[in-house]
Design a protein around this motif. Structure first.
Motif, short mmCIF file in Angstrom:
data_model
loop_
_atom_site.label_atom_id
_atom_site.label_comp_id
_atom_site.label_asym_id
_atom_site.label_seq_id
_atom_site.Cartn_x
_atom_site.Cartn_y
_atom_site.Cartn_z
N ARG A 1 -4.56 12.87 17.48
CA ARG A 1 -4.41 14.32 17.64
C ARG A 1 -4.95 14.77 19.00
O ARG A 1 -4.39 15.66 19.64
CB ARG A 1 -5.09 15.06 16.49
CG ARG A 1 -4.24 15.00 15.24
CD ARG A 1 -5.00 15.45 14.00
NE ARG A 1 -4.18 15.43 12.80
CZ ARG A 1 -3.83 14.34 12.13
NH1 ARG A 1 -4.22 13.15 12.57
NH2 ARG A 1 -3.11 14.40 11.04
N MET A 2 -6.04 14.17 19.43
CA MET A 2 -6.56 14.49 20.77
C MET A 2 -5.54 14.11 21.85
O MET A 2 -5.25 14.89 22.75
CB MET A 2 -7.88 13.75 21.02
CG MET A 2 -9.05 14.29 20.25
SD MET A 2 -9.54 15.96 20.75
CE MET A 2 -10.03 15.69 22.44
N ALA A 3 -5.00 12.90 21.75
CA ALA A 3 -4.03 12.44 22.74
C ALA A 3 -2.79 13.32 22.72
O ALA A 3 -2.29 13.74 23.78
CB ALA A 3 -3.66 10.97 22.49
N ASP A 4 -2.27 13.62 21.53
CA ASP A 4 -1.10 14.48 21.44
C ASP A 4 -1.39 15.87 21.97
O ASP A 4 -0.59 16.46 22.69
CB ASP A 4 -0.61 14.58 19.99
CG ASP A 4 0.03 13.30 19.48
OD1 ASP A 4 0.34 12.41 20.30
OD2 ASP A 4 0.18 13.18 18.25
N GLY A 5 -2.55 16.40 21.61
CA GLY A 5 -2.94 17.74 22.05
C GLY A 5 -3.11 17.86 23.54
O GLY A 5 -2.94 18.95 24.11
#
Length: 119
Positions: free
Chosen positions: A84-88
């Motif tokens: 989620r961090m990478a996607d965000g």
């Protein structure tokens, strides 16, 4: 996904297993203990508020002890957080992952379109 698939391919010596799991996690054929582990990880990922003590008991019935159950839950939650961090942040995988000119590209790469699952 492809980063993790490479590790699973190495650990299991099964080039198709990561692809089967990525494309159909609910239907991929696995031994009963691995199926229980994957079902639990999917529930922790998809609907964490619905995890109940009974879900943990299913893992115990397949031979997982408290430390293993903790590890399954912790790794699942950690990967969800990191993804989620990478996607965000719009992070892209390195260019050298999944070179389309590689003769093995189709065998081990799952595209984002293939990997998308209905909510």
């Amino acid at each position: 996904m492809n980063h993790h698939g490479a590790g699973l391919r190495t650990l299991t010596d099964d080039a198709e297993l990561p692809r089967r799991i990525a494309l159909d996690p609910d239907g991929a054929e696995l031994d009963p203990a691995d199926r229980a582990m994957l079902d639990y990880a999917l529930k922790v990922t998809r609907t964490p508020a619905r995890v109940r003590p009974e879900d943990v008991e299913v893992l115990r019935s397949h031979g997982f002890d408290d430390a293993a159950i903790h590890d399954i839950c912790q790794v699942t939650a950690y990967y969800a957080f990191v993804n989620r961090m990478a996607d965000g942040l719009g992070v892209e995988v390195e260019e050298w992952w999944g070179d389309p000119d590689s003769p093995d590209y189709e065998a081990w790469v799952v595209s984002p379109e293939e990997f998308s699952h209905p909510e």
